[in-house]
Design an enzyme around this catalytic site. Structure first.
Site, PDB file in Angstrom:
ATOM      1  N   ARG A  60      36.434  64.705 -16.268  1.00 51.79           N
ATOM      2  CA  ARG A  60      36.408  63.776 -17.384  1.00 51.79           C
ATOM      3  C   ARG A  60      35.230  62.814 -17.225  1.00 51.79           C
ATOM      4  NH1 ARG A  60      39.533  60.231 -17.240  1.00 51.79           N
ATOM      5  NH2 ARG A  60      40.307  60.623 -15.151  1.00 51.79           N
ATOM      6  N   LYS A 201      43.982  64.568 -21.937  1.00 44.79           N
ATOM      7  CA  LYS A 201      44.055  63.152 -21.626  1.00 44.79           C
ATOM      8  C   LYS A 201      43.786  62.293 -22.874  1.00 44.79           C
ATOM      9  CE  LYS A 201      45.352  62.548 -17.280  1.00 44.79           C
ATOM     10  NZ  LYS A 201      45.502  63.740 -16.526  1.00 44.79           N
ATOM     11  N   HIS A 221      51.919  58.149 -15.854  1.00 41.65           N
ATOM     12  CA  HIS A 221      51.080  59.193 -15.272  1.00 41.65           C
ATOM     13  C   HIS A 221      51.780  59.659 -14.001  1.00 41.65           C
ATOM     14  CE1 HIS A 221      47.049  60.479 -13.302  1.00 41.65           C
ATOM     15  NE2 HIS A 221      47.488  61.429 -14.103  1.00 41.65           N
ATOM     16  N   SER A 239      44.466  61.010  -9.223  1.00 41.83           N
ATOM     17  CA  SER A 239      44.030  62.404  -9.107  1.00 41.83           C
ATOM     18  C   SER A 239      43.907  62.832  -7.643  1.00 41.83           C
ATOM     19  CB  SER A 239      42.682  62.549  -9.810  1.00 41.83           C
ATOM     20  OG  SER A 239      42.328  63.903  -9.841  1.00 41.83           O
ATOM     21  N   LYS A 243      50.543  65.030  -7.200  1.00 38.71           N
ATOM     22  CA  LYS A 243      51.562  65.089  -8.246  1.00 38.71           C
ATOM     23  C   LYS A 243      51.951  66.528  -8.566  1.00 38.71           C
ATOM     24  CE  LYS A 243      49.188  62.795 -11.318  1.00 38.71           C
ATOM     25  NZ  LYS A 243      48.042  62.538 -10.433  1.00 38.71           N
ATOM     26  N   THR A 244      50.940  67.362  -8.824  1.00 39.88           N
ATOM     27  CA  THR A 244      51.220  68.751  -9.196  1.00 39.88           C
ATOM     28  C   THR A 244      51.788  69.520  -8.001  1.00 39.88           C
ATOM     29  OG1 THR A 244      49.481  68.704 -10.859  1.00 39.88           O
ATOM     30  CG2 THR A 244      50.188  70.872 -10.121  1.00 39.88           C
ATOM     31  N   ASP A 258      52.398  66.017 -14.850  1.00 38.96           N
ATOM     32  CA  ASP A 258      51.372  64.980 -15.050  1.00 38.96           C
ATOM     33  C   ASP A 258      51.712  63.802 -15.974  1.00 38.96           C
ATOM     34  OD1 ASP A 258      48.658  64.323 -14.218  1.00 38.96           O
ATOM     35  OD2 ASP A 258      48.083  64.620 -16.302  1.00 38.96           O
ATOM     36  N   ARG A 323      40.015  74.138 -11.278  1.00 38.06           N
ATOM     37  CA  ARG A 323      41.344  73.937 -11.881  1.00 38.06           C
ATOM     38  C   ARG A 323      41.900  75.229 -12.435  1.00 38.06           C
ATOM     39  NH1 ARG A 323      44.018  68.664 -12.280  1.00 38.06           N
ATOM     40  NH2 ARG A 323      42.397  67.188 -11.697  1.00 38.06           N
TER      41      ARG A 323
HETATM   42  P1  ATP Z   1      45.552  65.298 -10.966  1.00 34.12           P
HETATM   43  O1  ATP Z   1      46.047  63.991 -11.530  1.00 34.12           O
HETATM   44  O2  ATP Z   1      44.075  65.348 -10.931  1.00 34.12           O
HETATM   45  O3  ATP Z   1      46.175  66.477 -11.610  1.00 34.12           O
HETATM   46  P2  ATP Z   1      47.378  65.601  -8.674  1.00 34.12           P
HETATM   47  O4  ATP Z   1      47.969  64.288  -8.276  1.00 34.12           O
HETATM   48  O5  ATP Z   1      48.228  66.504  -9.469  1.00 34.12           O
HETATM   49  O6  ATP Z   1      45.961  65.309  -9.383  1.00 34.12           O
HETATM   50  P3  ATP Z   1      47.191  67.795  -6.880  1.00 34.12           P
HETATM   51  O7  ATP Z   1      46.636  68.746  -7.869  1.00 34.12           O
HETATM   52  O8  ATP Z   1      48.615  67.984  -6.501  1.00 34.12           O
HETATM   53  O9  ATP Z   1      46.924  66.303  -7.335  1.00 34.12           O
HETATM   54  O10 ATP Z   1      46.236  67.836  -5.612  1.00 34.12           O
HETATM   55  C1  ATP Z   1      46.592  67.580  -4.299  1.00 34.12           C
HETATM   56  C2  ATP Z   1      45.656  68.382  -3.434  1.00 34.12           C
HETATM   57  O11 ATP Z   1      45.747  67.989  -2.081  1.00 34.12           O
HETATM   58  C3  ATP Z   1      46.012  69.857  -3.480  1.00 34.12           C
HETATM   59  O12 ATP Z   1      44.818  70.581  -3.450  1.00 34.12           O
HETATM   60  C4  ATP Z   1      46.823  70.050  -2.195  1.00 34.12           C
HETATM   61  O13 ATP Z   1      46.746  71.367  -1.710  1.00 34.12           O
HETATM   62  C5  ATP Z   1      46.113  69.093  -1.250  1.00 34.12           C
HETATM   63  N1  ATP Z   1      46.940  68.569  -0.138  1.00 34.12           N
HETATM   64  C6  ATP Z   1      46.624  68.665   1.168  1.00 34.12           C
HETATM   65  N2  ATP Z   1      47.541  68.065   1.937  1.00 34.12           N
HETATM   66  C7  ATP Z   1      48.469  67.551   1.100  1.00 34.12           C
HETATM   67  C8  ATP Z   1      49.671  66.797   1.322  1.00 34.12           C
HETATM   68  N3  ATP Z   1      50.073  66.457   2.529  1.00 34.12           N
HETATM   69  N4  ATP Z   1      50.385  66.454   0.230  1.00 34.12           N
HETATM   70  C9  ATP Z   1      49.962  66.760  -1.013  1.00 34.12           C
HETATM   71  N5  ATP Z   1      48.840  67.464  -1.270  1.00 34.12           N
HETATM   72  C10 ATP Z   1      48.098  67.857  -0.225  1.00 34.12           C
HETATM   73 MN    MN Z   2      48.020  67.317 -11.414  1.00 36.03          MN
END
Ligand code: ATP
Ligand code: MN
Length: 538
Positions: A60, A201, A221, A239, A243-244, A258, A323
């Site tokens: 973004r 978004k 969020h 980010s 979360k995911t 999300d 992604r």
């Molecule tokens: P966005 O808001 O951009 O979608 P998000 O909060 O959903 O971000 P994730 O997509 O879940 O973030 O990304 C977390 C990344 O960190 C993943 O690539 C995951 O494999 C990695 N990771 C490594 N160690 C950990 C951990 N201990 N807990 C969570 N994620 C981890």
């Molecule tokens: Mn996510």
């Protein structure tokens, strides 16, 4: 309403001033997949997913996100660097230019909606220049059935023209790309960027205004899932904090990854119909559910793959922000519809690259409010000399770029809801352990999951001196034991093996918290202020 015909799969866009006689309407995912490949705009990966490049933008562009300042928004929006005002007349002129640009293009139109709770459903029409962007919309928004389409009236319209370049001096944009929300016209206008995240978004930002202002819903969020006992958990975080990853849990039904709303009925509903997962370093072993969701119908963005279509998930040549989007039903264990009640636990996720926050800690209501307003995580940024240093990132409500109102509006709503429902709030550091980035390592996903499961099932015990240690700098309650996690991992200080260095860095972070909080001090009451770190360096 514009005539649409799902059977002939075409629609007239005359009402929008688009002369092009017929545009594609409501094409199936398979059709969009095929068209994209035929046009040379994408390739099929060996998993069956469609792989595309989003072009110049692979993320973004927050500095190019505008909101039209008019009667509706003028007094309500928190104007500034996040919510940048755009003139109404300029919007109209730019809109006309975008429409003229789209006149002779082969367009892809999709009617869809957001908000899984029928009480809050918002119908949306999206007009895309590119077929794969339209497939993204199929994946990410909620999908109306045939009955719904018969008398479908779109409330909001998204116009998405990645190939259109604005002229900043004439059009009033900062540069050639833009994402502009117009609340009076109910239009999101996105141009000059093919990054699909701008579409989702854009609508999220619109809902973050509409829901609290008109519907008494707190937009968040966060991701959400629900356990077998019917208990819902929410995961807030900026980010890359997890979360995911963490809401996709084989033991719990996924509600969404999300964007959610918390209603006055005390239930949460997903805004979306799909997930948008990061795939950098994705492995089948560590994240099997997400890995297996990458199949026909999914769209991979900006990944590198070989001639046989095998993706190298470790390759960040194009971007670190690779992604995949997929409809939520690509995940096996999901809650249908995407609604949960009985909210029992909230996790604030932070990827603390300084490695000083405990991997899990329990927050008091004051601390919960303080951390929500602070919205801390850290980024790892390379410098010119090749030295890599963590940089703090504070983003109010764990999502400031998408929040049109002042952060305290959301914070007050959340505080009230947290108190009413008596939730447990946890701060989870999914970032570094054993030292900062460069010295320590990223917390093992296996451990983070074990800590979250322990918290969810009450295995972290009651909040007493025997079960918890109060962190001397941050004041948060750190459990002394956790099933499935080596005890040594639970104390960040112990993992450093260097008390001096640990406290120096911890104070650096507590000072950063204090500095960031200054801008909220005049809004925050004594209770919230008490939730901050307990000690600072002088
Ligand atoms: P966005 O808001 O951009 O979608 P998000 O909060 O959903 O971000 P994730 O997509 O879940 O973030 O990304 C977390 C990344 O960190 C993943 O690539 C995951 O494999 C990695 N990771 C490594 N160690 C950990 C951990 N201990 N807990 C969570 N994620 C981890
Ligand atoms: Mn996510």
């Amino acid at each position: 309403m514009t005539a649409s015909d799902p059977k002939t799969k075409s629609i007239s866009l005359k009402d929008y001033g688009i002369k092009n006689e017929r545009a594609h309407y409501q094409l199936t995912p398979d059709e969009l997949h095929e068209i994209t490949i035929k046009k040379g705009m994408g390739r099929e990966a060996s998993s069956g997913a469609l792989a595309v490049s989003t072009g110049e933008f692979t993320g973004r562009s927050p500095m190019d996100r505008f909101i039209v300042k008019d009667e509706i928004t003028e007094d309500k929006i928190w104007w500034g660097k996040i919510n940048i005002p755009f003139e109404s007349d300029k919007f109209d002129a730019l809109y006309d230019k975008v429409i003229a640009y789209l006149n002779d293009k082969e367009l892809f139109v999709r009617d869809c909606y957001s908000c899984a709770d029928p009480d809050y459903r918002m119908n949306i029409r999206v007009i895309n220049e590119y077929p794969w962007s339209n497939l993204f919309v199929y994946n990410m928004f909620l999908r109306p059935d045939e009955e719904d389409l018969k008398d479908f009236e779109a409330e909001w319209t998204v116009i998405n023209a990645p190939g259109f370049y604005a002229e900043p001096e004439i059009d009033g944009t900062r540069q050639h790309n833009f994402a502009i929300l117009n609340f009076s016209k109910k239009i999101a206008l996105v141009g000059g960027t093919g990054y699909t995240g701008e579409i989702k978004k854009g609508i999220f930002s619109a809902l973050n205004f509409i829901l609290p202002v008109y519907k008494e819903v707190l937009p968040m969020h966060c991701s959400a899932n629900i356990g077998e006992a019917g208990d819902t958990a929410l995961f807030f975080g900026l980010s890359g904090t997890g979360k995911t990853t963490l809401s996709t849990d084989p033991l719990r039904k996924l509600i969404g990854d999300d964007e959610h709303g918390w209603t006055k009925k005390n239930s949460v509903f997903n805004f979306e119909g799909g997930c948008y997962a990061k795939v950098i370093d994705l492995s089948e072993e560590k994240e099997p559910e997400i890995y297996q969701a990458i199949k026909k119908g999914a769209i991979l963005e900006n990944v590198v793959m070989d001639d046989a279509g095998v993706v190298d998930y470790t390759d960040s040549t194009v971007t670190q922000n690779t992604r995949v989007s997929y409809p939520i039903y690509h995940i096996e264990n999901i809650q249908e519809p995407s609604i949960g009640d009985n909210i029992k636990n909230i996790f604030f996720l932070t990827a603390d690259a300084f490695g000083v926050l405990p991997p899990i800690s329990k927050l008091t209501p004051s601390q919960a409010a303080y951390h929500f307003i602070s919205g801390y995580t850290a980024k790892v940024a390379g410098t010119e000399a090749g030295v890599v240093e963590p940089v703090t990132e504070f983003s109010a409500c764990f999502g400031a770029p998408f929040m049109p109102l002042h952060p305290t509006v959301y914070a007050e709503m959340l505080s009230k809801k947290m108190k009413e429902s008596g939730v447990n709030v946890w701060l989870v550091n999914t970032g570094w352990t054993g030292g900062p980035y460069g010295v320590g390592t990223r917390m093992k996903l296996k451990y983070t999951r074990a800590m979250i499961h322990a918290a969810l099932s009450g295995k972290l015990g009651l909040y007493t001196y025997d079960t918890y240690h109060i962190h001397s700098v941050f004041g948060v309650a750190q459990p002394r034991e956790c099933p499935g996690v080596p005890t040594s991992v639970l104390s960040p200080r112990a993992t450093w093996n260097n008390d001096d260095a640990y406290y120096k860095t911890a104070f650096k972070l507590s000072n950063a918290f204090r500095h960031n909080f200054k801008k909220f001090e005049s809004y925050a009451n004594e209770e919230i202020r008490r939730g901050g770190p307990q000690r600072y360096a002088f």
